[in-house]
Enzyme design. Structure first.
Site, PDB file in Angstrom:
ATOM      1  N   ASP A 117     -24.854  42.827   6.218  1.00 40.17           N
ATOM      2  CA  ASP A 117     -25.661  42.029   7.115  1.00 40.17           C
ATOM      3  C   ASP A 117     -24.864  40.700   7.659  1.00 40.17           C
ATOM      4  OD1 ASP A 117     -28.140  40.192   8.091  1.00 40.17           O
ATOM      5  OD2 ASP A 117     -29.357  41.569   6.759  1.00 40.17           O
ATOM      6  N   HIS A 145     -29.819  35.382   9.083  1.00 41.11           N
ATOM      7  CA  HIS A 145     -30.295  36.682   8.808  1.00 41.11           C
ATOM      8  C   HIS A 145     -29.943  37.288   7.322  1.00 41.11           C
ATOM      9  CE1 HIS A 145     -31.640  41.022   9.324  1.00 41.11           C
ATOM     10  NE2 HIS A 145     -32.363  40.581  10.301  1.00 41.11           N
ATOM     11  N   SER A 170     -36.414  44.050   9.197  1.00 37.02           N
ATOM     12  CA  SER A 170     -35.450  43.841   8.264  1.00 37.02           C
ATOM     13  C   SER A 170     -35.643  42.878   7.195  1.00 37.02           C
ATOM     14  CB  SER A 170     -34.507  42.487   9.295  1.00 37.02           C
ATOM     15  OG  SER A 170     -33.675  43.128  10.114  1.00 37.02           O
TER      16      SER A 170
END
Length: 702
Positions: free
Chosen positions: A102, A167, A494
């Site tokens: 990620d 994220h 996600s």
């Protein structure tokens, strides 16, 4: 270039030799940017299209493809699924390692506190790139590396495993974050933030930067993660368009992970609700759709005429009921920048005149990020559009998104008086009684490459998820937004992906010897059934149903597969012996005897595609392994709508006498598919376990 060479051959020298053979005296100009050598073979090099074609024809080359960019696809969610803090835990949960590919991680987050953790498991072979002291691992985050094959970094990139985006921190904490009490986003979603397997370890592989996530770096991370000893790979990234299995870095990496006993969990993508938009769909990986939880947000807008309209957003700002002038974006074009009302009405970048907008609320005719009203000095924005409103977004200033009906009423009011005013209230949290249902943005099936393999595989919470965040990334991820928080609420496939990664790790902690396919089967066949009445795309939206982690530990039966099964499947898909021998570096042979059909792959779901509404007759062959009670009798129950399709199971009773015993059956579908999609199911029931598989027959993808 397939499986890594045996015998300790130097891959670097082999790659250089290939380039020398291909380009001769021009070889010196071809520098290898990155080499894959720990788990599989390959390299990254700068080539022209003509040179790439030449390389593709050389001996030993499986595929040559461009280093394309992939995109990133967000704690109530665990309780919502009935997976409470008090669920039974395996003593070996702390031996399970989840590799998160990620944007990196914020290691100081309380979610990654290693209090009470012992040293990393003995199997761990990874390392921690401290980047000159910028980053530190611990006994929770046991490894961290970053990848950028071209060495080009943006001004906002942090050249270390540290997360500048938020994220990666969010996905990692959703999967394996520890318990943090009184977590919230400015009071919203208040409670205890936690991951699904809080005792598991995290290995971080930073592959995403300011401009996206590139294939070369994705493959480098897979190469390391597999060799490092991770158990589960969690990857919330995907391509914009579907690609053939061996021209897709994620499918290639997942294939080699599977060969080494590692399950890869992928996000389905955020390009829904159109069909065939899923971009992660390889049969050896687990593809996850995003569904809602029983939490939603709404934000009211009050006008100067006292009318109140309800929109959606997560608005943490408080205008304290003060009324501000409101202006339509079309009335404030930045004419000095050569913009007209056609751009400014939609609040496109640089289209608004700051002198006309400053200190006012702007009405925009498009659901945009709010960046332009913020730049122009607006105090807030009201957005109207016909886009779906089933997930509330974060904006960098007070904002509310309304549908065209209410938005048009506000537009009429703005143009009906010389001094229109409005205010935007702080959001309210509410219960969503219809949840779970698949959110509109979640990419849909069918599988665009192999439609007879049902994708996505499963659905999991991916809307309004509270989890840890990077302290240098604004709440809305927009420059100029000065809100910096330890926890944030975001949505996406996600966010659904790490829920399933955690559930896979949970199963692995109880069954450390199970194959990736067995874990995948356990998750799919124990999923909560979902309703096609709410989700009109049915299995193309939710696959096998909604994740149910508790049941997955004891599924009763599993549909297991190993590398050879996937090789047979690939033979049947037209991949030749020579090609697959490059992939596997063994004596793989495709022949009439070994070619498998897509309907013979031992998959936990059943899909049948036909290009026209014709009479069909198809036999699916499956084998199930008993992992429940040693002595057990399972009976088949088929649920199907009344119509032209006949579904039969033979035999319809399976009698097991021992654990690990395998028994086979066939499922036959006959008749006419009289509508675009027909949904049915097969359930094996021994009185204790209900092993459910969806059956989907469809005609077209329109």
């Amino acid at each position: 270039m397939g499986k890594k060479p045996s015998g300790g051959s130097s891959t670097s020298s082999l790659h250089n030799s290939m380039l020398q053979d291909a380009f001769g005296s021009e070889f010196d100009m071809k520098s290898v940017l990155c080499t894959y050598k720990r788990s599989f073979d390959g390299f990254v090099v700068q080539l022209t299209e003509e040179e790439a074609s030449k390389m593709a024809g050389m001996n030993g080359v499986v595929s040559v493809f461009p280093n394309e960019k992939r995109d990133l696809h967000t704690t109530r969610s665990w309780d919502f699924m009935g997976f409470s803090q008090q669920v039974e835990r395996s003593a070996s949960e702390s031996d399970v390692i989840i590799g998160v590919l990620d944007t990196g991680i914020w290691p100081e987050s309380e979610s990654f506190n290693d209090k009470g953790f012992g040293p990393p498991p003995r199997k761990w072979k990874g390392n921690c790139q401290t980047a000159g002291g910028n980053f530190t691992c611990n006994n929770k985050i046991i490894g961290a590396q970053y990848y950028r094959s071209d060495g080009l970094f943006g001004p906002d990139d942090i050249v270390s495993p540290r997360d500048a985006s938020g994220h990666g921190t969010h996905t990692a904490s959703t999967a394996a974050g520890g318990l943090v009490n009184r977590a919230s986003l400015f009071g919203f979603a208040s409670g205890t933030a936690r991951g699904g397997v809080p005792s598991a370890r995290i290995a971080v592989y930073k592959i995403c930067w300011f401009d996206g996530c590139y294939d070369a770096d994705i493959l480098a991370a897979f190469d390391d993660a597999i060799a490092d000893g991770v158990d589960i790979i969690s990857l919330s990234v995907g391509a914009a368009t579907p690609k053939d299995y061996f021209n897709d870095s994620i499918a290639i990496g997942a294939f080699h992970a599977m060969r080494n006993g590692v399950l890869t969990v992928n996000s389905a993508g955020n390009q829904g609700p159109d069909r065939a938009t899923i971009t992660n769909f390889s049969p050896w990986a687990l593809s996850v759709a995003a569904s809602t939880i029983d939490r939603k947000f709404f934000t009211k807008v009050q006008l100067g005429n006292n009318m109140i309209y309800e929109g959606v957003s997560i608005n943490t700002f408080d205008l304290k009921n003060e009324m501000y002038p409101i202006i339509h974006g079309g009335s404030a074009p930045n004419t000095t920048g050569n913009f007209t009302w056609a751009s400014s009405r939609n609040c496109f970048q640089n289209s608004l005149d700051r002198n006309l907008v400053k200190g006012k609320i702007v009405l925009c005719d498009r659901l945009v990020s709010g960046r332009e009203p913020l730049r122009a000095g607006a105090v807030g924005t009201v957005l109207r559009d016909n886009a779906p409103n089933d997930d509330a977004r974060l904006f960098p200033l007070p904002a509310s998104y309304l549908d065209l009906v209410d938005g048009s009423k506000i537009f009429v009011y703005v143009n009906s008086t010389s001094t229109p005013t409005a205010t935007i209230f702080k959001s309210k949290e509410a219960n969503d009684s219809l949840a779970p249902y698949v959110v509109s943005f979640s990419s849909r099936g069918p599988n665009p490459i192999t439609p007879d393999i049902l994708k996505p595989d499963i659905s999991a919470p991916g809307v309004h998820i509270l989890a840890a965040w990077s302290l240098i990334s604004p709440v809305s991820q927009t420059k100029g937004d000065n809100r910096f928080v330890p926890f944030n609420i975001i949505s996406g496939t996600s966010m659904a992906c790490p829920h399933v990664s955690a559930a896979a790790a949970y199963v692995k902690s109880f069954h450390p010897t199970w194959s990736p396919a067995a874990i995948k089967s356990a998750l799919m066949t124990t999923a909560f059934p979902m309703s096609s009445g709410i989700n009109l795309d049915a299995e193309f939206a939710y696959g096998s149903g909604h994740l149910n982690p508790i049941k997955a530990v004891d599924p009763g039966l599993v549909y297991d597969s190993e590398e050879l099964d996937y090789i047979k499947f690939l033979c049947g898909q037209g991949y030749g012996t020579q090609f697959l021998q490059l992939v596997t570096r063994d004596n793989t042979t495709c022949s009439e005897a070994t070619n498998g059909t897509v309907w013979g792959l031992n998959y936990p779901s059943f899909a049948l595609f036909t290009s026209a509404s014709t009479t069909v007759s198809r036999v699916f062959n499956r084998t199930v392994t008993n992992v429940g009670s040693p002595m057990s009798i399972y009976r088949a129950n088929v649920t199907a709508p009344a119509g032209a399709l006949k579904i039969q199971v033979n035999p319809n009773v399976l009698s097991f006498k021992s654990l690990g015993q395998k028994l086979s059956f066939s499922l036959t579908i006959e008749g006419t598919i009289d509508k675009s999609i027909v949904s049915a199911s097969l359930e094996w029931d021994d009185g204790v376990h209900k092993v459910r598989s969806p059956i989907t027959a469809f005609v077209s993808i329109s």
